[in-house]
Design a protein around this motif. Structure first.
Motif, short mmCIF file in Angstrom:
data_model
loop_
_atom_site.label_atom_id
_atom_site.label_comp_id
_atom_site.label_asym_id
_atom_site.label_seq_id
_atom_site.Cartn_x
_atom_site.Cartn_y
_atom_site.Cartn_z
N LYS A 13 -7.24 -22.03 25.62
CA LYS A 13 -7.63 -22.32 27.01
C LYS A 13 -8.84 -21.47 27.38
O LYS A 13 -8.76 -20.24 27.41
CB LYS A 13 -6.47 -22.04 27.96
N TYR A 162 5.45 -27.14 30.55
CA TYR A 162 4.61 -25.97 30.28
C TYR A 162 5.26 -24.74 30.90
O TYR A 162 5.28 -24.60 32.12
CB TYR A 162 3.23 -26.22 30.88
N GLU A 164 4.83 -21.19 31.79
CA GLU A 164 3.58 -20.44 32.04
C GLU A 164 3.84 -19.01 32.49
O GLU A 164 4.40 -18.78 33.56
CB GLU A 164 2.79 -21.19 33.12
N SER A 166 1.15 -16.80 32.26
CA SER A 166 -0.24 -16.34 32.28
C SER A 166 -0.39 -14.84 32.54
O SER A 166 0.05 -14.34 33.58
CB SER A 166 -0.96 -17.11 33.39
N GLY A 167 -0.98 -14.12 31.57
CA GLY A 167 -1.25 -12.70 31.74
C GLY A 167 -0.20 -11.77 31.17
O GLY A 167 -0.46 -10.57 30.99
N GLY A 190 2.57 -20.58 27.36
CA GLY A 190 1.35 -19.79 27.50
C GLY A 190 1.61 -18.50 28.24
O GLY A 190 2.42 -18.46 29.17
N GLY A 191 0.92 -17.43 27.80
CA GLY A 191 0.98 -16.15 28.51
C GLY A 191 1.05 -14.96 27.59
O GLY A 191 1.99 -14.85 26.79
N GLY A 192 0.03 -14.11 27.66
CA GLY A 192 0.07 -12.79 27.03
C GLY A 192 0.10 -12.76 25.52
O GLY A 192 0.49 -11.75 24.93
N ILE A 193 -0.32 -13.83 24.86
CA ILE A 193 -0.34 -13.82 23.40
C ILE A 193 -1.55 -13.00 22.94
O ILE A 193 -2.70 -13.35 23.24
CB ILE A 193 -0.44 -15.27 22.83
N VAL A 210 -0.19 -21.71 23.80
CA VAL A 210 -1.50 -21.71 24.46
C VAL A 210 -2.00 -20.27 24.57
O VAL A 210 -1.28 -19.38 25.03
CB VAL A 210 -1.40 -22.32 25.88
N VAL A 211 -3.24 -20.06 24.13
CA VAL A 211 -3.86 -18.73 24.17
C VAL A 211 -5.07 -18.80 25.09
O VAL A 211 -5.92 -19.69 24.93
CB VAL A 211 -4.25 -18.29 22.75
N GLY A 212 -5.15 -17.89 26.05
CA GLY A 212 -6.24 -17.92 27.02
C GLY A 212 -7.08 -16.66 27.01
O GLY A 212 -8.10 -16.57 26.31
N ASP A 213 -6.63 -15.64 27.75
CA ASP A 213 -7.45 -14.44 27.97
C ASP A 213 -7.91 -13.76 26.68
O ASP A 213 -8.97 -13.12 26.67
CB ASP A 213 -6.66 -13.42 28.80
O1 LIG Z 1 -4.39 -16.10 29.42
P1 LIG Z 1 -3.04 -16.02 28.76
O2 LIG Z 1 -2.19 -14.88 29.24
O3 LIG Z 1 -3.19 -16.06 27.26
O4 LIG Z 1 -2.23 -17.33 29.19
C1 LIG Z 1 -2.57 -18.57 28.64
C2 LIG Z 1 -2.34 -19.72 29.58
O5 LIG Z 1 -1.00 -20.08 29.65
C3 LIG Z 1 -2.92 -19.51 30.96
O6 LIG Z 1 -2.77 -20.67 31.69
#
Ligand SMILES: O=P(O)(O)OC[C@@H](O)CO
Ligand SMILES: CC(C)=CCC/C(C)=C/CC/C(C)=C/CC/C(C)=C/COP(=O)(O)OP(=O)(O)O
Ligand SMILES: [Mg+2]
Length: 240
Positions: A13, A162, A164, A166-167, A190-193, A210-213
């Motif tokens: 993401k 999903y 979620e 996130s963070g 998704g979140g904190g991976i 899902v990987v974001g940050d």
């Molecule tokens: O940014 P992170 O913590 O990886 O989360 C991913 C995603 O689920 C955010 O919508």
């Protein structure tokens, strides 16, 4: 024909409001081995910022989806494989469940329904922007999260559920409860991976990680390790 996300182990993401790591480019992001790219973030996304990411990613061979956080940021672009539209099942304001959607359908002309899909979010990190914005009730037991997931699949026909966080890295029992509650729908987590081990652990209890940050904070090599983590977890499940 099966839906594309049924084949996705990993989604990257990209937040159009955040910088890439060091001197990395969007090409580096596209070449991490991820199965698809979702373009979206909760805060300060504009259609101009989203367009910049779409234009930079479109020459690369990875499916591209926009995940709009509100109707104003939706970009009409043939380079997109589709739109993944959130609906937040545990929001306290119906605007985030069906209200924004009603407004979008009212103001947009000619929506391309074949490329428009929904994601049934259960937002669980109270400190995340998405939770604050939607007033999500994050104080849920694994059993309640499982029940939301089942409602999403069985009563609202959602193909994607999903979970979620996130963070922050989520509670595995809670993610597993959602996974166990689904028969056919695809469970996104998704979140904190941050690394191989996080992705491997969550890959054991989710269909798609899902990987974001991490992309923005540590870069494409770190993301590539998470692709390996979830891929290995799914291969181990298939062998078991
Ligand atoms: O940014 P992170 O913590 O990886 O989360 C991913 C995603 O689920 C955010 O919508
Ligand atoms: C109808 C249309 C087109 C849109 C409605 C979309 C909805 C309901 C949005 C609700 C909020 C939401 C779930 C946004 C989606 C993306 C998301 C969760 C991104 C990650 O957000 P954070 O990581 O919390 O945000 P930042 O990284 O921007 O702080
Ligand atoms: Mg974020």
């Amino acid at each position: 024909m099966s839906a594309p996300w049924e084949e996705w182990d990993h989604v990257l993401k990209i937040d159009p409001d955040k910088e890439l790591y060091g001197d990395e480019t969007f090409a580096d992001a596209c070449e991490t081995g991820t199965d698809a790219i979702e373009i979206g973030g909760t805060l300060d996304v504009t259609s101009e910022k989203a367009t910049r990411v779409i234009e930079a990613c479109k020459e690369h061979n990875v499916p591209l989806y926009q995940e709009p956080s509100n109707p104003a940021v939706v970009v009409d672009d043939d380079a997109l494989d589709g739109y993944l539209i959130p609906t937040v099942f545990n929001a306290d304001d119906p605007f985030w469940i069906t209200g924004a959607h009603k407004e979008w359908v009212r103001i947009a002309d000619d929506l391309d329904w074949d490329r428009t899909h929904t994601e049934a979010y259960i937002v669980l990190n109270p400190d995340a922007s998405a939770a604050e914005l939607t007033g999500a009730d994050c104080d849920l037991t694994p059993e309640e999260v499982g029940a939301y997931a089942r409602v999403a699949e069985k009563m609202f026909g959602q193909d994607i559920v999903y979970v979620e966080y996130s963070g922050t890295l989520g509670d595995r029992e809670t993610v597993k409860a959602a996974h166990d509650a689904l028969d056919d729908s695809t469970l996104f987590y998704g979140g904190g991976i941050h690394d191989y081990d996080d992705a491997h652990a969550m890959g054991k209890v989710a269909d798609t990680v899902v990987v974001g940050d991490l992309l923005h904070d540590e870069g494409a090599d770190a993301v590539r390790e998470t692709v390996e983590g979830v891929t290995d977890a799914h291969a181990e499940l298939a062998d078991a």
